[in-house]
Design an enzyme around this catalytic site. Structure first.
Site, PDB file in Angstrom:
ATOM      1  N   ASN A  93       0.842  -1.212   0.000  1.00 48.44           N
ATOM      2  CA  ASN A  93       0.000   0.000   0.000  1.00 48.44           C
ATOM      3  C   ASN A  93       0.873   1.255   0.000  1.00 48.44           C
ATOM      4  O   ASN A  93       0.550   2.245  -0.661  1.00 48.44           O
ATOM      5  CB  ASN A  93      -0.951   0.005   1.198  1.00 48.44           C
ATOM      6  CG  ASN A  93      -2.165  -0.867   0.939  1.00 48.44           C
ATOM      7  OD1 ASN A  93      -3.056  -0.497   0.184  1.00 48.44           O
ATOM      8  ND2 ASN A  93      -2.192  -2.045   1.557  1.00 48.44           N
ATOM      9  N   ARG A 118       2.953   0.454  26.098  1.00 46.88           N
ATOM     10  CA  ARG A 118       2.361   1.034  24.878  1.00 46.88           C
ATOM     11  C   ARG A 118       2.503   2.546  24.909  1.00 46.88           C
ATOM     12  O   ARG A 118       2.719   3.183  23.884  1.00 46.88           O
ATOM     13  CB  ARG A 118       0.872   0.690  24.798  1.00 46.88           C
ATOM     14  CG  ARG A 118       0.615  -0.713  24.345  1.00 46.88           C
ATOM     15  CD  ARG A 118      -0.822  -0.898  23.868  1.00 46.88           C
ATOM     16  NE  ARG A 118      -1.121  -2.306  23.723  1.00 46.88           N
ATOM     17  CZ  ARG A 118      -0.741  -3.052  22.691  1.00 46.88           C
ATOM     18  NH1 ARG A 118      -0.083  -2.532  21.677  1.00 46.88           N
ATOM     19  NH2 ARG A 118      -1.033  -4.332  22.646  1.00 46.88           N
ATOM     20  N   MET A 134       0.674  -2.937  12.408  1.00 49.20           N
ATOM     21  CA  MET A 134      -0.021  -3.967  13.176  1.00 49.20           C
ATOM     22  C   MET A 134       0.164  -3.806  14.691  1.00 49.20           C
ATOM     23  O   MET A 134       0.397  -4.782  15.400  1.00 49.20           O
ATOM     24  CB  MET A 134       0.454  -5.355  12.705  1.00 49.20           C
ATOM     25  CG  MET A 134       0.278  -5.598  11.216  1.00 49.20           C
ATOM     26  SD  MET A 134      -1.413  -5.358  10.607  1.00 49.20           S
ATOM     27  CE  MET A 134      -2.110  -6.945  10.975  1.00 49.20           C
ATOM     28  N   ARG A 135       0.010  -2.602  15.187  1.00 49.81           N
ATOM     29  CA  ARG A 135       0.074  -2.376  16.634  1.00 49.81           C
ATOM     30  C   ARG A 135      -1.191  -1.667  17.086  1.00 49.81           C
ATOM     31  O   ARG A 135      -1.729  -0.822  16.356  1.00 49.81           O
ATOM     32  CB  ARG A 135       1.268  -1.466  16.996  1.00 49.81           C
ATOM     33  CG  ARG A 135       2.616  -1.979  16.601  1.00 49.81           C
ATOM     34  CD  ARG A 135       3.087  -3.166  17.387  1.00 49.81           C
ATOM     35  NE  ARG A 135       3.138  -2.948  18.823  1.00 49.81           N
ATOM     36  CZ  ARG A 135       3.310  -3.931  19.718  1.00 49.81           C
ATOM     37  NH1 ARG A 135       3.442  -5.180  19.306  1.00 49.81           N
ATOM     38  NH2 ARG A 135       3.354  -3.661  21.000  1.00 49.81           N
ATOM     39  N   ASN A 155      -6.528   4.715   8.298  1.00 46.15           N
ATOM     40  CA  ASN A 155      -6.074   3.317   8.349  1.00 46.15           C
ATOM     41  C   ASN A 155      -6.765   2.542   7.238  1.00 46.15           C
ATOM     42  O   ASN A 155      -7.852   2.913   6.789  1.00 46.15           O
ATOM     43  CB  ASN A 155      -6.440   2.702   9.701  1.00 46.15           C
ATOM     44  CG  ASN A 155      -5.943   1.267   9.839  1.00 46.15           C
ATOM     45  OD1 ASN A 155      -4.816   0.947   9.443  1.00 46.15           O
ATOM     46  ND2 ASN A 155      -6.766   0.388  10.374  1.00 46.15           N
ATOM     47  N   HIS A 195      -8.086  -1.388   6.366  1.00 44.78           N
ATOM     48  CA  HIS A 195      -8.360  -2.681   7.013  1.00 44.78           C
ATOM     49  C   HIS A 195      -8.955  -3.627   5.977  1.00 44.78           C
ATOM     50  O   HIS A 195      -9.841  -3.240   5.217  1.00 44.78           O
ATOM     51  CB  HIS A 195      -9.323  -2.494   8.184  1.00 44.78           C
ATOM     52  CG  HIS A 195      -9.528  -3.749   8.961  1.00 44.78           C
ATOM     53  ND1 HIS A 195      -8.575  -4.257   9.824  1.00 44.78           N
ATOM     54  CD2 HIS A 195     -10.557  -4.629   8.988  1.00 44.78           C
ATOM     55  CE1 HIS A 195      -9.022  -5.386  10.336  1.00 44.78           C
ATOM     56  NE2 HIS A 195     -10.218  -5.632   9.849  1.00 44.78           N
ATOM     57  N   THR A 242      -9.761   6.191  15.258  1.00 40.19           N
ATOM     58  CA  THR A 242     -10.169   6.695  16.570  1.00 40.19           C
ATOM     59  C   THR A 242      -9.713   5.686  17.611  1.00 40.19           C
ATOM     60  O   THR A 242      -9.063   4.691  17.270  1.00 40.19           O
ATOM     61  CB  THR A 242     -11.704   6.872  16.647  1.00 40.19           C
ATOM     62  OG1 THR A 242     -12.311   5.627  16.323  1.00 40.19           O
ATOM     63  CG2 THR A 242     -12.191   7.945  15.689  1.00 40.19           C
ATOM     64  N   GLU A 254     -11.212   3.424  19.149  1.00 37.70           N
ATOM     65  CA  GLU A 254     -11.758   2.084  19.020  1.00 37.70           C
ATOM     66  C   GLU A 254     -11.019   1.330  17.908  1.00 37.70           C
ATOM     67  O   GLU A 254     -10.933   1.842  16.781  1.00 37.70           O
ATOM     68  CB  GLU A 254     -13.235   2.223  18.652  1.00 37.70           C
ATOM     69  CG  GLU A 254     -14.059   1.008  18.938  1.00 37.70           C
ATOM     70  CD  GLU A 254     -15.478   1.202  18.398  1.00 37.70           C
ATOM     71  OE1 GLU A 254     -16.149   0.200  18.225  1.00 37.70           O
ATOM     72  OE2 GLU A 254     -15.865   2.357  18.124  1.00 37.70           O
TER      73      GLU A 254
HETATM   74  C1  GAR Z   1      -3.178  -4.823   4.077  1.00 39.05           C
HETATM   75  O1  GAR Z   1      -3.973  -5.853   3.547  1.00 39.05           O
HETATM   76  C2  GAR Z   1      -3.956  -4.018   5.100  1.00 39.05           C
HETATM   77  O2  GAR Z   1      -5.325  -3.947   4.817  1.00 39.05           O
HETATM   78  C3  GAR Z   1      -3.724  -4.816   6.350  1.00 39.05           C
HETATM   79  O3  GAR Z   1      -2.384  -5.218   6.273  1.00 39.05           O
HETATM   80  C4  GAR Z   1      -2.025  -5.392   4.903  1.00 39.05           C
HETATM   81  C5  GAR Z   1      -0.728  -4.675   4.650  1.00 39.05           C
HETATM   82  O4  GAR Z   1      -0.243  -4.958   3.362  1.00 39.05           O
HETATM   83  N1  GAR Z   1      -3.968  -4.025   7.512  1.00 39.05           N
HETATM   84  C6  GAR Z   1      -4.455  -4.518   8.657  1.00 39.05           C
HETATM   85  O5  GAR Z   1      -4.738  -5.672   8.809  1.00 39.05           O
HETATM   86  C7  GAR Z   1      -4.659  -3.487   9.752  1.00 39.05           C
HETATM   87  N2  GAR Z   1      -5.420  -4.014  10.822  1.00 39.05           N
HETATM   88  P1  GAR Z   1       0.963  -4.110   2.766  1.00 39.05           P
HETATM   89  O6  GAR Z   1       2.066  -4.079   3.843  1.00 39.05           O
HETATM   90  O7  GAR Z   1       1.396  -4.872   1.577  1.00 39.05           O
HETATM   91  O8  GAR Z   1       0.473  -2.730   2.456  1.00 39.05           O
END
Ligand code: GAR
Length: 212
Positions: A15, A64, A89-90, A106, A108, A140, A142
């Site tokens: 991404n 944290r 991923m934190r 973000n 998801h 946010t 949550e």
């Molecule tokens: C993506 O699929 C993103 O949606 C997910 O991690 C991947 C990162 O891929 N994000 C989450 O799960 C957040 N909770 P990338 O490193 O190739 O961009």
């Protein structure tokens, strides 16, 4: 003037790559990439593009709060206007999310509010869903819970495995993140009283529905 943007990653950074490739066109300047993992491939992508990188390794912190404080200092040192979490991923503390409220996005891999958390592709397949996808949302307190901005639905085929589904979801992610960043950079996107607004009008609670 391009919007100064910091991208925060933990992994591959595909991404991030999509944002790097279209930065100029969409009006952002990626002024830094921060990772909490030294081995995140996204750091190499950033370096290849001549972007400053920083490592804030969560294992070096005993809480944290202290990790988030250093992360915030690093972001602010890069003078970010927009903060983009791209596969970071934190879990973040409320203090941190409040600091960037309305200017932190973000992505998801699910149609939020469905399947917050991990293993979203597997869970959607196991539940027999016909649709899955990805969501861009404001961050946010949550977890995976802020106002949706864009949602890209992906149809599930009966022959899909976790891998084939994940690959198609990744494909749409690379199109919707640059779009959301562009809206922000153009001053068209706002968070107001917990709701996402585009051009002054509230977006549907599920977010703008993106189709190829
Ligand atoms: C993506 O699929 C993103 O949606 C997910 O991690 C991947 C990162 O891929 N994000 C989450 O799960 C957040 N909770 P990338 O490193 O190739 O961009």
């Amino acid at each position: 003037m391009a919007t100064r943007t910091v991208v925060i990653i933990s992994g591959s950074g595909s991404n991030l790559q999509a944002l790097i490739d279209r930065a100029e066109e969409i009006g952002i300047e990626i002024c830094g990439v921060i990772s909490n993992r030294e081995d995140a491939y996204g750091l190499q992508r950033a370096q290849r593009a001549g972007i400053a990188t920083a490592l804030v390794d969560h294992r070096q912190f005993d809480s944290r709060e202290s990790f988030d404080a250093t992360l915030a200092e690093t972001i602010d040192g890069m003078q970010a206007e927009l903060v983009i979490l791209a596969g970071f991923m934190r879990i973040l503390t409320p203090e941190f999310t409040r600091r960037y409220e309305g200017r932190m996005l973000n992505i998801h891999p699910s149609l939020l509010p469905k399947y917050r958390g991990l293993h979203t592709h597997k869970r959607a397949l196991e539940a027999g869903e016909q649709w899955h996808g990805a969501t861009i949302h404001f961050v946010t307190e949550e977890l995976d819970g802020g106002a949706n901005i864009i949602q890209a639905p992906v149809a599930i085929n009966s022959s899909d495995s976790e891998e084939t589904l994940a690959a198609r979801v990744h494909g749409v992610e690379h199109r919707i993140y640059p779009l959301a960043a562009q809206w922000f950079a153009e001053g068209r996107l706002r968070l107001q009283e917990g709701r996402a607004y585009l051009d002054g009008a509230p977006l549907p609670t599920e977010g703008y529905q993106y189709h190829d």
